[in-house]
Motif scaffolding. Sequence first.
Motif, PDB file in Angstrom:
ATOM      1  N   ALA A  24       0.835  -1.203   0.000  1.00 47.61           N
ATOM      2  CA  ALA A  24       0.000   0.000   0.000  1.00 47.61           C
ATOM      3  C   ALA A  24       0.870   1.254   0.000  1.00 47.61           C
ATOM      4  CB  ALA A  24      -0.932  -0.005   1.208  1.00 47.61           C
ATOM      5  N   GLY A  25       1.956   1.223   0.764  1.00 45.64           N
ATOM      6  CA  GLY A  25       2.868   2.359   0.802  1.00 45.64           C
ATOM      7  C   GLY A  25       3.500   2.637  -0.552  1.00 45.64           C
ATOM      8  N   LYS A  26       3.830   1.590  -1.272  1.00 46.76           N
ATOM      9  CA  LYS A  26       4.403   1.757  -2.607  1.00 46.76           C
ATOM     10  C   LYS A  26       3.406   2.400  -3.562  1.00 46.76           C
ATOM     11  CE  LYS A  26       7.754  -2.012  -2.419  1.00 46.76           C
ATOM     12  NZ  LYS A  26       8.148  -3.298  -2.968  1.00 46.76           N
ATOM     13  N   ILE A  27       2.154   1.988  -3.478  1.00 45.46           N
ATOM     14  CA  ILE A  27       1.131   2.561  -4.357  1.00 45.46           C
ATOM     15  C   ILE A  27       0.904   4.036  -4.027  1.00 45.46           C
ATOM     16  CG2 ILE A  27      -1.333   2.488  -4.926  1.00 45.46           C
ATOM     17  CD1 ILE A  27      -1.138  -0.585  -4.592  1.00 45.46           C
ATOM     18  N   VAL A  28       0.798   4.337  -2.737  1.00 48.92           N
ATOM     19  CA  VAL A  28       0.566   5.724  -2.322  1.00 48.92           C
ATOM     20  C   VAL A  28       1.734   6.617  -2.724  1.00 48.92           C
ATOM     21  CG1 VAL A  28       0.325   7.230  -0.299  1.00 48.92           C
ATOM     22  CG2 VAL A  28      -1.014   5.135  -0.450  1.00 48.92           C
ATOM     23  N   SER A  29       2.946   6.137  -2.510  1.00 46.89           N
ATOM     24  CA  SER A  29       4.113   6.964  -2.855  1.00 46.89           C
ATOM     25  C   SER A  29       4.208   7.194  -4.367  1.00 46.89           C
ATOM     26  CB  SER A  29       5.400   6.348  -2.318  1.00 46.89           C
ATOM     27  OG  SER A  29       5.698   5.136  -2.965  1.00 46.89           O
ATOM     28  N   ALA A  30       3.869   6.187  -5.150  1.00 46.66           N
ATOM     29  CA  ALA A  30       3.890   6.353  -6.608  1.00 46.66           C
ATOM     30  C   ALA A  30       2.836   7.372  -7.048  1.00 46.66           C
ATOM     31  CB  ALA A  30       3.653   5.008  -7.296  1.00 46.66           C
ATOM     32  N   ARG A  31       1.652   7.312  -6.448  1.00 43.82           N
ATOM     33  CA  ARG A  31       0.596   8.276  -6.782  1.00 43.82           C
ATOM     34  C   ARG A  31       1.016   9.700  -6.426  1.00 43.82           C
ATOM     35  NH1 ARG A  31      -4.672   5.026  -4.571  1.00 43.82           N
ATOM     36  NH2 ARG A  31      -4.907   3.647  -6.357  1.00 43.82           N
ATOM     37  N   LEU A  32       1.617   9.847  -5.259  1.00 47.93           N
ATOM     38  CA  LEU A  32       2.057  11.181  -4.843  1.00 47.93           C
ATOM     39  C   LEU A  32       3.124  11.728  -5.785  1.00 47.93           C
ATOM     40  CD1 LEU A  32       2.198  10.744  -0.970  1.00 47.93           C
ATOM     41  CD2 LEU A  32       0.592  12.138  -2.275  1.00 47.93           C
ATOM     42  N   ASP A  61       7.851   0.725 -11.865  1.00 47.37           N
ATOM     43  CA  ASP A  61       8.581  -0.268 -11.073  1.00 47.37           C
ATOM     44  C   ASP A  61       7.796  -0.704  -9.847  1.00 47.37           C
ATOM     45  OD1 ASP A  61      10.641  -0.095 -12.882  1.00 47.37           O
ATOM     46  OD2 ASP A  61      11.981   1.061 -11.580  1.00 47.37           O
ATOM     47  N   GLN A  62       7.239   0.269  -9.131  1.00 53.27           N
ATOM     48  CA  GLN A  62       6.506  -0.079  -7.921  1.00 53.27           C
ATOM     49  C   GLN A  62       5.197  -0.796  -8.247  1.00 53.27           C
ATOM     50  OE1 GLN A  62       6.327   3.474  -5.523  1.00 53.27           O
ATOM     51  NE2 GLN A  62       8.402   3.151  -4.774  1.00 53.27           N
ATOM     52  N   GLY A  63       4.555  -0.414  -9.330  1.00 58.19           N
ATOM     53  CA  GLY A  63       3.344  -1.114  -9.751  1.00 58.19           C
ATOM     54  C   GLY A  63       3.631  -2.569 -10.080  1.00 58.19           C
ATOM     55  N   PHE A  64       4.742  -2.812 -10.776  1.00 55.15           N
ATOM     56  CA  PHE A  64       5.128  -4.189 -11.089  1.00 55.15           C
ATOM     57  C   PHE A  64       5.410  -4.974  -9.815  1.00 55.15           C
ATOM     58  CE2 PHE A  64       8.445  -7.350 -11.694  1.00 55.15           C
ATOM     59  CZ  PHE A  64       7.848  -8.167 -12.624  1.00 55.15           C
ATOM     60  N   GLU A  65       6.147  -4.360  -8.887  1.00 53.54           N
ATOM     61  CA  GLU A  65       6.482  -5.048  -7.637  1.00 53.54           C
ATOM     62  C   GLU A  65       5.231  -5.403  -6.839  1.00 53.54           C
ATOM     63  OE1 GLU A  65       9.349  -2.898  -5.316  1.00 53.54           O
ATOM     64  OE2 GLU A  65      10.707  -2.674  -7.013  1.00 53.54           O
ATOM     65  N   VAL A  66       4.292  -4.468  -6.759  1.00 51.60           N
ATOM     66  CA  VAL A  66       3.068  -4.712  -6.002  1.00 51.60           C
ATOM     67  C   VAL A  66       2.254  -5.839  -6.656  1.00 51.60           C
ATOM     68  CG1 VAL A  66       0.836  -3.710  -5.364  1.00 51.60           C
ATOM     69  CG2 VAL A  66       2.938  -2.434  -4.953  1.00 51.60           C
ATOM     70  N   CYS A  67       2.135  -5.803  -7.965  1.00 50.33           N
ATOM     71  CA  CYS A  67       1.400  -6.877  -8.660  1.00 50.33           C
ATOM     72  C   CYS A  67       2.086  -8.224  -8.475  1.00 50.33           C
ATOM     73  CB  CYS A  67       1.273  -6.548 -10.138  1.00 50.33           C
ATOM     74  SG  CYS A  67       0.130  -5.221 -10.487  1.00 50.33           S
ATOM     75  N   ASN A  68       3.389  -8.237  -8.574  1.00 49.01           N
ATOM     76  CA  ASN A  68       4.141  -9.477  -8.394  1.00 49.01           C
ATOM     77  C   ASN A  68       3.991 -10.001  -6.964  1.00 49.01           C
ATOM     78  OD1 ASN A  68       5.887 -11.551  -9.344  1.00 49.01           O
ATOM     79  ND2 ASN A  68       7.554 -10.586  -8.209  1.00 49.01           N
ATOM     80  N   ASP A  69       4.082  -9.110  -5.971  1.00 46.79           N
ATOM     81  CA  ASP A  69       3.916  -9.532  -4.580  1.00 46.79           C
ATOM     82  C   ASP A  69       2.510 -10.072  -4.330  1.00 46.79           C
ATOM     83  OD1 ASP A  69       6.508  -8.803  -4.020  1.00 46.79           O
ATOM     84  OD2 ASP A  69       5.977  -6.887  -3.082  1.00 46.79           O
ATOM     85  N   ALA A  70       1.496  -9.417  -4.912  1.00 50.60           N
ATOM     86  CA  ALA A  70       0.119  -9.887  -4.754  1.00 50.60           C
ATOM     87  C   ALA A  70      -0.053 -11.262  -5.378  1.00 50.60           C
ATOM     88  CB  ALA A  70      -0.850  -8.896  -5.383  1.00 50.60           C
ATOM     89  N   LEU A  71       0.552 -11.456  -6.532  1.00 51.91           N
ATOM     90  CA  LEU A  71       0.481 -12.756  -7.197  1.00 51.91           C
ATOM     91  C   LEU A  71       1.158 -13.828  -6.353  1.00 51.91           C
ATOM     92  CD1 LEU A  71      -0.473 -14.123  -9.785  1.00 51.91           C
ATOM     93  CD2 LEU A  71       1.729 -13.591 -10.790  1.00 51.91           C
ATOM     94  N   GLN A  72       2.292 -13.492  -5.758  1.00 51.57           N
ATOM     95  CA  GLN A  72       2.998 -14.445  -4.896  1.00 51.57           C
ATOM     96  C   GLN A  72       2.171 -14.786  -3.657  1.00 51.57           C
ATOM     97  OE1 GLN A  72       5.962 -15.966  -5.531  1.00 51.57           O
ATOM     98  NE2 GLN A  72       5.875 -14.975  -7.532  1.00 51.57           N
ATOM     99  N   MET A  73       1.501 -13.781  -3.104  1.00 46.63           N
ATOM    100  CA  MET A  73       0.675 -14.032  -1.914  1.00 46.63           C
ATOM    101  C   MET A  73      -0.488 -14.960  -2.218  1.00 46.63           C
ATOM    102  SD  MET A  73       0.207 -10.427  -0.076  1.00 46.63           S
ATOM    103  CE  MET A  73       0.871 -10.267   1.547  1.00 46.63           C
TER     104      MET A  73
END
Length: 86
Positions: A24-32, A61-73
């Motif tokens: 969530a922090g990665k998404i918020v920081s990217a939006r900001l 980069d952060q969008g890819f990481e978040v999607c990849n982490d969600a997929l792993q979870m």
Amino acid sequence: KERKQFKKSIADFQATQFKLADMAGKIVSARLMLRQAAELMDQGHPAASAQCAIAKKIATDQGFEVCNDALQMLGGYGYLKDYDIE
């Protein structure tokens, strides 16, 4: 909360909660960063173009990481159409 490990919902594990907070922090920081770059562009600031390029790279980069982490979870469930990540 459907997936369980050791008779406990995976969402209840502290490590999972930390990972979700990090995502969530990665998404918020990217939006900001994107909003800041857009504001500079609207103002005609000389550094706007560079800031936009940086924001695009970071958001991608952060969008890819978040999607990849969600997929792993989600494990194999991440590939099913029943779940939004698919």
